[in-house]
Scaffold this active site. Structure first.
Site, PDB file in Angstrom:
ATOM      1  N   LYS A 148      -0.541  13.527   4.286  1.00  0.00           N
ATOM      2  CA  LYS A 148      -0.581  12.807   3.009  1.00  0.00           C
ATOM      3  C   LYS A 148      -1.644  13.341   2.052  1.00  0.00           C
ATOM      4  O   LYS A 148      -1.811  12.803   0.964  1.00  0.00           O
ATOM      5  CB  LYS A 148      -0.824  11.313   3.276  1.00  0.00           C
ATOM      6  N   LYS A 189      23.595 -14.357  -3.654  1.00  0.00           N
ATOM      7  CA  LYS A 189      23.219 -14.679  -2.276  1.00  0.00           C
ATOM      8  C   LYS A 189      24.390 -14.487  -1.316  1.00  0.00           C
ATOM      9  O   LYS A 189      25.486 -14.976  -1.582  1.00  0.00           O
ATOM     10  CB  LYS A 189      22.734 -16.134  -2.228  1.00  0.00           C
ATOM     11  N   ASN A 216       6.606  -7.502   5.596  1.00  0.00           N
ATOM     12  CA  ASN A 216       5.825  -7.334   6.818  1.00  0.00           C
ATOM     13  C   ASN A 216       4.668  -8.330   6.836  1.00  0.00           C
ATOM     14  O   ASN A 216       4.473  -9.078   5.894  1.00  0.00           O
ATOM     15  CB  ASN A 216       5.343  -5.885   6.969  1.00  0.00           C
ATOM     16  N   ASP A 221       6.612   7.487  -0.600  1.00  0.00           N
ATOM     17  CA  ASP A 221       5.274   7.397   0.000  1.00  0.00           C
ATOM     18  C   ASP A 221       4.271   7.392  -1.161  1.00  0.00           C
ATOM     19  O   ASP A 221       4.055   8.422  -1.812  1.00  0.00           O
ATOM     20  CB  ASP A 221       5.034   8.574   0.951  1.00  0.00           C
ATOM     21  N   ILE A 222       3.696   6.237  -1.435  1.00  0.00           N
ATOM     22  CA  ILE A 222       2.862   6.075  -2.637  1.00  0.00           C
ATOM     23  C   ILE A 222       1.645   6.978  -2.594  1.00  0.00           C
ATOM     24  O   ILE A 222       1.391   7.755  -3.522  1.00  0.00           O
ATOM     25  CB  ILE A 222       2.445   4.595  -2.801  1.00  0.00           C
ATOM     26  N   VAL A 223       0.893   6.892  -1.503  1.00  0.00           N
ATOM     27  CA  VAL A 223      -0.362   7.658  -1.460  1.00  0.00           C
ATOM     28  C   VAL A 223      -0.084   9.164  -1.451  1.00  0.00           C
ATOM     29  O   VAL A 223      -0.761   9.929  -2.153  1.00  0.00           O
ATOM     30  CB  VAL A 223      -1.276   7.187  -0.288  1.00  0.00           C
ATOM     31  N   PHE A 259      -4.950   4.360   5.154  1.00  0.00           N
ATOM     32  CA  PHE A 259      -5.079   3.591   6.395  1.00  0.00           C
ATOM     33  C   PHE A 259      -3.988   4.025   7.359  1.00  0.00           C
ATOM     34  O   PHE A 259      -2.924   4.483   6.934  1.00  0.00           O
ATOM     35  CB  PHE A 259      -4.929   2.089   6.104  1.00  0.00           C
TER      36      PHE A 259
HETATM   37  N1  CTP Z   1       1.600   4.396   2.477  1.00  0.00           N
HETATM   38  C1  CTP Z   1       2.028   4.520   1.163  1.00  0.00           C
HETATM   39  N2  CTP Z   1       3.358   4.461   0.883  1.00  0.00           N
HETATM   40  C2  CTP Z   1       4.265   4.293   1.866  1.00  0.00           C
HETATM   41  C3  CTP Z   1       3.849   4.164   3.210  1.00  0.00           C
HETATM   42  C4  CTP Z   1       2.488   4.213   3.482  1.00  0.00           C
HETATM   43  O1  CTP Z   1       1.186   4.663   0.264  1.00  0.00           O
HETATM   44  N3  CTP Z   1       5.558   4.252   1.557  1.00  0.00           N
HETATM   45  C5  CTP Z   1       0.155   4.493   2.758  1.00  0.00           C
HETATM   46  C6  CTP Z   1      -0.458   3.233   3.298  1.00  0.00           C
HETATM   47  O2  CTP Z   1      -0.988   2.438   2.257  1.00  0.00           O
HETATM   48  C7  CTP Z   1      -1.552   3.780   4.206  1.00  0.00           C
HETATM   49  C8  CTP Z   1      -0.972   5.111   4.707  1.00  0.00           C
HETATM   50  O3  CTP Z   1       0.013   5.471   3.765  1.00  0.00           O
HETATM   51  O4  CTP Z   1      -2.719   4.099   3.507  1.00  0.00           O
HETATM   52  C9  CTP Z   1      -0.372   5.050   6.069  1.00  0.00           C
HETATM   53  O5  CTP Z   1       0.530   3.969   6.173  1.00  0.00           O
HETATM   54  P1  CTP Z   1       1.368   3.759   7.491  1.00  0.00           P
HETATM   55  O6  CTP Z   1       2.341   2.658   7.284  1.00  0.00           O
HETATM   56  O7  CTP Z   1       0.443   3.697   8.675  1.00  0.00           O
HETATM   57  O8  CTP Z   1       2.102   5.172   7.568  1.00  0.00           O
HETATM   58  P2  CTP Z   1       3.563   5.624   7.370  1.00  0.00           P
HETATM   59  O9  CTP Z   1       3.529   6.878   6.556  1.00  0.00           O
HETATM   60  O10 CTP Z   1       4.406   4.536   6.867  1.00  0.00           O
HETATM   61  O11 CTP Z   1       3.966   6.054   8.848  1.00  0.00           O
HETATM   62  P3  CTP Z   1       4.567   5.186  10.077  1.00  0.00           P
HETATM   63  O12 CTP Z   1       4.963   3.837   9.510  1.00  0.00           O
HETATM   64  O13 CTP Z   1       5.707   6.000  10.538  1.00  0.00           O
HETATM   65  O14 CTP Z   1       3.469   5.084  11.089  1.00  0.00           O
END
Ligand code: CTP
Length: 397
Positions: A338, A286, A207, A303-305, A320
């Site tokens: 979260k 490849k 991204n 989802d790390i956080v 964020f």
């Molecule tokens: N985050 C994370 N791990 C993930 C996705 C998100 O730790 N796999 C954390 C990001 O670092 C940020 C927060 O979660 O602090 C929100 O990230 P965001 O991309 O806005 O949220 P998503 O849960 O991915 O939701 P969506 O993309 O559907 O809006």
């Protein structure tokens, strides 16, 4: 008493810009004392700095403007920060090896104040392995570089070597010297940048995150005295001085790195733009081009956080929310889902906010329902405002 910045000026053609740097720092309320190398005097006169700053200008290691004082010790002890701008390749080499054959290098050895360096030189001299090695030595020792910019030099060569923008140097240094040291003994863990999820050995899903916001948060925390570990995705940013940086590529690697440092942190700020999905089966070689449709099967990433926040204890967790619509609603939903204490939301569809740019505008939502809208400002100022909020939130918790 006003904070003191010791401004070292070397014999680069950009030396004339040091007069504006001195003025800029004074405008920020700082007292500026200038030390010049003899070569700098070929470019600009000491009288200019003496008139601008109202202080004597020192050059030789034995210059003693005040009877009964040893200037290199007095100035070294009174300095809150030493800034060398412009710094030449020669002075970098002397600093890296601890030489002290003039007032500037003697002061740099005699002070315990943080050292900030803004180099300016011909691109070939900047990229020379000797110079780069000296930069590395100084960085490892905690010096903070304000790297040179790309441009056309006075000699006509084009490349990296131009002194960074005067205003950027002033803001950087004034911010560092004036910010409160209110994060001492606080251990901070931060994620920043994108994740790259491999499709095959040469392709990935990623991204547009530049990592600038997360790096600014790490740097601001360090400036305020925190012990900082930054888990970074692939970015092209210099590592902030004094910060431990651990590089990762994929979300799985980032999670593993976060998990192994989470226990030892007091505050976790998840600023990374983690890829939500990864290719289900990355190819080991490849994929060749053909005319057929290619459907890529993707599976969700962890989802790390949310994973670490489930066992947060009394740690303070900040996330964020980069949104393009229903910003408030989505941010509040993420805050709850979260297990965060604070979420910083931004509308990435608006200009000057979010990915790739140097400014940001955040709205902060605390878990207790309070919201705070921050103005549109630099990512550096935004980072400091975020730390103000985190400290308030931690205090109230
Ligand atoms: N985050 C994370 N791990 C993930 C996705 C998100 O730790 N796999 C954390 C990001 O670092 C940020 C927060 O979660 O602090 C929100 O990230 P965001 O991309 O806005 O949220 P998503 O849960 O991915 O939701 P969506 O993309 O559907 O809006």
């Amino acid at each position: 008493m006003n904070k003191q910045v010791l401004l070292g000026v070397c014999g680069s053609i950009a030396a004339y810009k040091a007069a504006d740097i001195a003025r800029g720092l004074m405008r920020e309320g700082l007292n500026v004392r200038v030390v010049m190398t003899t070569h700098a005097m070929q470019m600009i006169a000491p009288a200019t700095f003496a008139a601008l700053t109202g202080n004597p200008v020192l050059i030789d290691a034995f210059d003693e403007p005040v009877a009964g004082q040893i200037a290199h010790i007095q100035w070294a002890q009174e300095a809150d920060l030493i800034l060398i701008a412009p710094a030449t390749a020669h002075t970098l080499a002397k600093l890296a090896h601890g030489l002290a054959d003039d007032m500037l290098t003697t002061l740099a050895l005699a002070t315990t104040a943080p050292l900030y360096i803004a180099p300016a030189m011909n691109p070939a001299m900047w990229s020379h392995p000797a110079t780069q090695h000296n930069v590395q030595i100084l960085t490892e020792r905690g010096a903070q570089f304000i790297p040179p910019a790309f441009g056309i030099m006075a000699c006509g060569d084009e490349g990296w070597g131009k002194l960074a923008e005067v205003e950027a140097i002033v803001q950087h240094v004034a911010g560092a010297v004036l910010c409160p040291k209110d994060l001492q003994e606080v251990r901070v863990l931060i994620t920043a940048g994108p994740t790259y999820e491999p499709i095959d050995p040469v392709r990935f899903v990623g991204n547009r995150s530049s990592g600038k916001m997360g790096y600014a948060i790490a740097q601001a925390a360090r400036e305020r005295g925190a012990e900082v570990t930054l888990i970074s995705g692939p970015v092209s940013l210099p590592a902030p001085a004094g910060v431990e940086v651990i590089f990762t590529q994929t979300a799985d690697q980032m999670l593993t790195a976060v998990q192994s440092h989470f226990e030892a942190c007091d505050v976790f700020v998840a600023a990374a733009a983690v890829a939500d999905y990864k290719p289900a089966q990355p190819l080991s070689s490849k994929r060749k081009r053909d005319s057929k449709l290619w459907a890529l099967e993707m599976v969700p990433n962890p989802d790390i956080v949310a994973t670490v926040a489930a066992h947060k204890g009394n740690r303070y967790i900040v996330g964020f929310a980069a949104e393009t619509d229903k910003v408030v609603e989505n941010a509040l939903h993420k805050l709850k889902k979260k297990g965060l204490d604070l979420i910083a939301a931004n509308d990435v569809s608006a200009p000057g906010r979010g990915f790739e740019v140097d400014t940001n505008q955040l709205t902060l939502f605390f878990a207790n329902g309070i919201a705070r809208e921050l103005p549109l400002m630099s990512k550096r100022e935004t980072a400091h405002a975020l730390w103000d909020a985190i400290l308030e939130g931690r205090h109230a918790k």
